[in-house]
Design an enzyme around this catalytic site. Structure first.
Site, mmCIF file in Angstrom:
data_model
loop_
_atom_site.group_PDB
_atom_site.id
_atom_site.type_symbol
_atom_site.label_atom_id
_atom_site.label_comp_id
_atom_site.label_asym_id
_atom_site.label_seq_id
_atom_site.Cartn_x
_atom_site.Cartn_y
_atom_site.Cartn_z
ATOM 1 N N PHE A 525 0.860 -1.183 0.000
ATOM 2 C CA PHE A 525 0.000 0.000 0.000
ATOM 3 C C PHE A 525 0.904 1.243 0.000
ATOM 4 O O PHE A 525 1.119 1.867 1.051
ATOM 5 C CB PHE A 525 -0.915 0.005 1.228
ATOM 6 C CG PHE A 525 -1.909 -1.125 1.258
ATOM 7 C CD1 PHE A 525 -3.123 -1.015 0.595
ATOM 8 C CD2 PHE A 525 -1.631 -2.299 1.947
ATOM 9 C CE1 PHE A 525 -4.044 -2.059 0.623
ATOM 10 C CE2 PHE A 525 -2.537 -3.337 1.974
ATOM 11 C CZ PHE A 525 -3.748 -3.224 1.305
ATOM 12 N N PHE A 530 2.768 1.409 3.976
ATOM 13 C CA PHE A 530 3.036 0.119 4.629
ATOM 14 C C PHE A 530 2.704 -1.016 3.671
ATOM 15 O O PHE A 530 2.063 -0.821 2.623
ATOM 16 C CB PHE A 530 2.233 -0.023 5.927
ATOM 17 C CG PHE A 530 0.767 -0.308 5.730
ATOM 18 C CD1 PHE A 530 0.288 -1.607 5.667
ATOM 19 C CD2 PHE A 530 -0.143 0.731 5.609
ATOM 20 C CE1 PHE A 530 -1.055 -1.873 5.491
ATOM 21 C CE2 PHE A 530 -1.490 0.496 5.429
ATOM 22 C CZ PHE A 530 -1.956 -0.825 5.369
ATOM 23 N N GLU A 532 1.228 -5.143 3.842
ATOM 24 C CA GLU A 532 0.615 -6.192 4.668
ATOM 25 C C GLU A 532 1.211 -7.543 4.276
ATOM 26 O O GLU A 532 1.220 -7.916 3.093
ATOM 27 C CB GLU A 532 -0.892 -6.233 4.459
ATOM 28 C CG GLU A 532 -1.556 -7.358 5.251
ATOM 29 C CD GLU A 532 -2.998 -7.608 4.852
ATOM 30 O OE1 GLU A 532 -3.677 -8.360 5.563
ATOM 31 O OE2 GLU A 532 -3.439 -7.052 3.827
ATOM 32 N N ILE A 533 1.733 -8.252 5.255
ATOM 33 C CA ILE A 533 2.201 -9.616 5.030
ATOM 34 C C ILE A 533 1.023 -10.557 5.282
ATOM 35 O O ILE A 533 0.472 -10.594 6.392
ATOM 36 C CB ILE A 533 3.384 -9.956 5.946
ATOM 37 C CG1 ILE A 533 4.587 -9.082 5.565
ATOM 38 C CG2 ILE A 533 3.746 -11.425 5.849
ATOM 39 C CD1 ILE A 533 5.797 -9.296 6.437
ATOM 40 N N VAL A 534 0.645 -11.289 4.256
ATOM 41 C CA VAL A 534 -0.570 -12.116 4.326
ATOM 42 C C VAL A 534 -0.233 -13.543 4.740
ATOM 43 O O VAL A 534 -0.795 -14.076 5.702
ATOM 44 C CB VAL A 534 -1.303 -12.105 2.972
ATOM 45 C CG1 VAL A 534 -2.632 -12.852 3.090
ATOM 46 C CG2 VAL A 534 -1.541 -10.679 2.503
ATOM 47 N N CYS A 536 3.121 -16.442 5.271
ATOM 48 C CA CYS A 536 4.567 -16.647 5.389
ATOM 49 C C CYS A 536 4.790 -18.078 5.821
ATOM 50 O O CYS A 536 4.331 -18.488 6.894
ATOM 51 C CB CYS A 536 5.174 -15.680 6.399
ATOM 52 S SG CYS A 536 6.947 -15.924 6.671
ATOM 53 N N GLN A 543 12.616 -26.636 7.109
ATOM 54 C CA GLN A 543 12.639 -25.657 8.187
ATOM 55 C C GLN A 543 13.893 -25.819 9.046
ATOM 56 O O GLN A 543 14.652 -26.776 8.894
ATOM 57 C CB GLN A 543 11.370 -25.781 9.039
ATOM 58 C CG GLN A 543 10.113 -25.348 8.296
ATOM 59 C CD GLN A 543 8.861 -25.475 9.142
ATOM 60 O OE1 GLN A 543 8.922 -25.819 10.317
ATOM 61 N NE2 GLN A 543 7.710 -25.201 8.530
ATOM 62 N N LEU A 568 3.041 -4.687 8.326
ATOM 63 C CA LEU A 568 1.980 -5.048 9.258
ATOM 64 C C LEU A 568 1.535 -6.461 8.940
ATOM 65 O O LEU A 568 1.490 -6.862 7.767
ATOM 66 C CB LEU A 568 0.785 -4.090 9.142
ATOM 67 C CG LEU A 568 0.979 -2.652 9.620
ATOM 68 C CD1 LEU A 568 -0.280 -1.841 9.381
ATOM 69 C CD2 LEU A 568 1.360 -2.615 11.095
ATOM 70 N N ILE A 599 -6.216 -3.495 5.691
ATOM 71 C CA ILE A 599 -5.678 -4.838 5.873
ATOM 72 C C ILE A 599 -6.767 -5.776 6.358
ATOM 73 O O ILE A 599 -7.781 -5.362 6.929
ATOM 74 C CB ILE A 599 -4.485 -4.840 6.859
ATOM 75 C CG1 ILE A 599 -4.946 -4.479 8.273
ATOM 76 C CG2 ILE A 599 -3.402 -3.901 6.391
ATOM 77 C CD1 ILE A 599 -3.839 -4.604 9.294
ATOM 78 N N TYR A 602 -8.051 -10.874 11.222
ATOM 79 C CA TYR A 602 -8.204 -12.307 11.477
ATOM 80 C C TYR A 602 -8.552 -12.523 12.944
ATOM 81 O O TYR A 602 -7.920 -11.949 13.839
ATOM 82 C CB TYR A 602 -6.904 -13.063 11.139
ATOM 83 C CG TYR A 602 -6.526 -12.982 9.681
ATOM 84 C CD1 TYR A 602 -7.025 -13.897 8.763
ATOM 85 C CD2 TYR A 602 -5.670 -11.985 9.217
ATOM 86 C CE1 TYR A 602 -6.675 -13.830 7.417
ATOM 87 C CE2 TYR A 602 -5.314 -11.904 7.881
ATOM 88 C CZ TYR A 602 -5.833 -12.831 6.983
ATOM 89 O OH TYR A 602 -5.491 -12.757 5.666
#
Length: 739
Positions: A525, A530, A532-534, A536, A543, A568, A599, A602
């Site tokens: 945005f 900023f 937005e990390i949706v 990950c 891992q 965010l 954003i 959740y």
């Protein structure tokens, strides 16, 4: 949508007569760290030249074949006792023993250096200079990732190695020798000035000559892009011709800037229109763009010259460069006396610039229409800056050279000491590699090494409505959808699919062996400042390898490049720990009005934010911290070596002196103690009392403090108070607490 369609490259340099530093180039890399590397080599050469002759023989013996009688194929003496790490100082270095046997052939060091017995000091110093150039090229060969460049470095390495063995001067063996094309770029620009501007009055013609000097200086310190990079940017170009020129440029112009045992030429004096055509278009574009971006930083007297006259000059020159009938490239073009030659060789005095041997992120497109890669490549240079070798992410970032103007603070470490320690730290022999299993290794160290070896790659990809993505991008997007679905089982698969393939969202994908093993889906945005990390996630069997940390670091670098400095995200209970390690916190710096309604919210998740610092190279951050720790460690070791000196006791009290100044105590200043400055405000007495009380409490609670908690009892130590008349903690008028 495409994030990038090409490769940004360039080189910093000081403009002609100090007018303007160079802008980013069309190809090649910034010379970050090159001046530092060149300075280190020069310092090492000076130190080696001042060494005693046996020490010089030992150094040259390593590169000298064995001269002992009989068939011995040893091509260099090897010590039975390799030098310690870190190397000892000159005071600690053992004396050289010419009778010490070689670890390889058992013949002595003297057998390897018999040919140097009657060599003059001047010749020996010349050979030692070649030795240090060989060692630096060896480092370049091992750290360079581009195959063409690595091959050239290796050829130069073998050439210098051979020169030491034969005690000759390095001579490049090539079918053609400089100059490679006539007229040269320098002569062509001289002809251009005479052809187009000879009719102008003297003052205006002088302005044009200044612009010509500036342009030629840019080319001399321009870093060419590698042939592989150029093939990606210009697929239909003459690849073989460019590769030949690139190899020549490396051998004759670039490498000699840090290996001064090789003959060095200026780019503008040995290359002609062919090379100029390969760099001119993108170079012109970036020079002008950089000038516009940094117009406020230019000196007022140069602003008109650069912003008004320079664009017109370049446009007119461009016509002549690409014209098939321009007379300026004819060898028969005669320069009249009125115009005169541009004495470019008298104004180029910029520090040497060289392709760096460290790596960081830079946009290299996989598919210009759909994605941008952030895998290791060379950083773009910042230009129009005062620091000719400074490396910046982009021109809009804060200029670090302003900090150099700050006044020295009492207690600052001398710069010569810092430089000396830095030379030790940056020496690959002096600092051992940290084991990946060590407790001191960074989380992303293994991932970073894999990236440099080409095991893993990072690409920013996304779907597009305007153009059809290629098959590979679509396969990666499907792979990301599967990874997110498996690793985030509570998230509906349809919802994941919709966001991953949404053109407004992008994903930083982690590719290993051609398949997706992880990624970060995000939406930018820019108007709100900023991202937005949706999603990950990294696939479960990959891992705990540092991939998650390295992914986030690449994402931070990507956003700093795009001038978005806030993340965010809503993190569930399992992800909060990961995000905390990546610098996220629940203290949101973005104003609520900026993100509310933008954003996705959740249920049961925690909003976390991260503010980025544009001055931090995140993908190399752990390496920098490691080096800083090593520097501090070295400084502490040096300080400890100074203060370990034992001074004789003070004898002045025997003469009746009751008090002396603290600074007169021998060795007190060497520990770093300084007298309190005049006019300083006194410490708060309450704060001082609290601090001392806390210290006393810690002393009393120490396990070995019990003998000092109570005065010595006379019954336990008869005669104690006849010897110790005034014990600590007991009033003088009642020295015996038991009486």
């Amino acid at each position: 949508m495409a994030d990038t369609a090409g490769i940004q490259q360039g080189s910093p340099a000081i403009g002609a007569a100090g007018l303007v530093p160079a802008a980013p180039g069309a190809g090649g890399t910034e010379g970050s760290g090159a001046a530092g590397g060149s300075a280190r080599i020069a310092a090492k050469k000076a130190q080696l030249h001042s060494s005693p002759r046996p020490k010089k023989l030992e150094k040259l013996g390593v590169y000298s074949s064995c001269k002992a009688e009989g068939p011995c194929k040893c091509n260099g003496w090897k010590s039975q006792n390799p030098p310690p790490t870190p190397p000892q100082t000159d005071q600690q270095t053992n004396t050289v023993n010419l009778q010490e046997p070689c670890r390889s052939c058992s013949h002595t060091l003297g057998d390897h250096v018999t040919h140097l017995e009657h060599v003059s000091e001047e010749e020996m110093n010349r050979l030692l200079g070649i030795v240090l150039d060989v060692e630096y090229l060896y480092t370049c060969v091992h750290k360079e990732e581009d195959a063409d460049t690595k091959q050239v470095y290796f050829s130069l390495f073998k050439l210098l190695r051979k020169s030491i063995l034969q005690m000759g001067k390095p001579m490049l063996e090539a079918q053609e020798t400089p100059p490679f094309e006539k007229p040269s770029i320098e002569q062509g620009v001289n002809n251009f000035v005479q052809y187009k501007f000879s009719h102008l009055p003297s003052k205006e013609r002088q302005t044009i000559m200044e612009l010509a000097k500036m342009f030629l200086n840019q080319i001399n310190y321009w870093q060419l892009e590698t042939p592989s990079q150029r093939r990606q940017r210009v697929p239909n170009d003459d690849a073989a011709g460019y590769k030949a020129n690139y190899t020549r440029w490396l051998c004759y112009c670039n490498a000699p800037q840090f290996c001064d045992s090789l003959p060095r030429y200026e780019t503008t004096q040995i290359f002609g229109r062919t090379l100029l055509r390969s760099v001119f278009t993108v170079m012109r574009k970036q020079l002008l763009e950089q000038a516009r971006q940094e117009k406020d930083k230019l000196p007022p007297e140069k602003r008109t010259l650069i912003l008004t006259h320079f664009p017109k000059f370049l446009s007119m020159l461009e016509e002549e460069v690409y014209s098939h009938s321009s007379p300026i490239w004819s060898q028969d073009f005669l320069v009249g006396a009125a115009g005169g030659q541009i004495p470019i060789h008298t104004v180029i005095s910029a520090p040497p610039v060289v392709r760096p041997i460290h790596y960081s992120t830079s946009p290299v497109s996989v598919d210009p229409s759909t994605c941008g890669s952030v895998s290791p490549a060379r950083k773009p240079a910042s230009a129009l800056e005062s620091n000719p070798v400074g490396e910046k992410r982009k021109a809009s970032e804060p200029l670090h050279h302003e900090e150099n103007k700050r006044p020295r603070i009492l207690g600052d470490i001398p710069m010569d000491l810092i430089n000396e320690v830095m030379a030790t730290i940056t020496d690959p022999v002096a600092i051992p590699e940290t084991s990946l299993l060590s407790a001191h290794s960074a989380r992303d160290e293994a991932a970073r090494l894999e990236e440099r070896r080409g095991v893993i790659e990072f690409h920013v990809i996304g779907n597009s409505l305007s153009q059809k993505p290629n098959k590979r991008i679509l396969m990666w997007l499907v792979g990301l959808q599967n990874v997110f679905s498996h690793q985030l089982p509570r998230m509906p698969k349809e919802y994941i699919t919709r966001l991953v393939f949404d053109p407004k969202h992008k994903t930083l994908s982690l590719i290993k062996d051609g398949r997706v093993i992880g990624g970060i889906c995000f939406r930018m945005f820019p108007s709100q400042g900023f991202t937005e990390i949706v999603f990950c996630a990294v696939t479960s069997n990959e891992q705990v390898k540092g991939y998650g940390t390295h992914l986030m670091n690449h994402l931070k670098e990507y956003h700093i490049k795009h001038e978005i400095l806030n993340f965010l995200t809503y993190a569930d209970e399992y992800a909060i720990g990961y995000f905390k390690k990546q610098g996220f916190s629940k203290d949101i710096k973005v104003p609520k009005a900026k993100y509310v309604g933008y954003i996705k919210d959740y249920e049961g998740a925690t909003l976390m934010g991260c503010e980025l610092n544009p001055s931090i190279p995140y993908t190399e951050f752990s390496v920098i911290i490691k080096k800083q720790k090593e520097i501090i460690k070295k400084l502490i070791e040096r300080k400890q070596a100074q203060i370990r000196k034992v001074y004789p006791g003070l004898s002045c009290f025997k003469d009746g002196v009751r008090q002396i100044p603290i600074e007169s105590i021998p060795g007190i200043r060497e520990t770093g103690w300084k007298p309190a400055g005049k006019g300083k405000e006194l410490k708060d007495p309450d704060q001082l009392y609290s601090t001392l009380k806390n210290i006393l409490q810690h002393v009393k609670s120490h396990q070995n403090a019990w003998p000092f908690m109570e005065p010595v009892k006379k019954t336990e130590a008869p005669g104690y108070y006849q010897v110790i008349r005034f014990p600590m903690g007991v009033p003088h008028q009642d020295a015996d607490p038991t009486s």
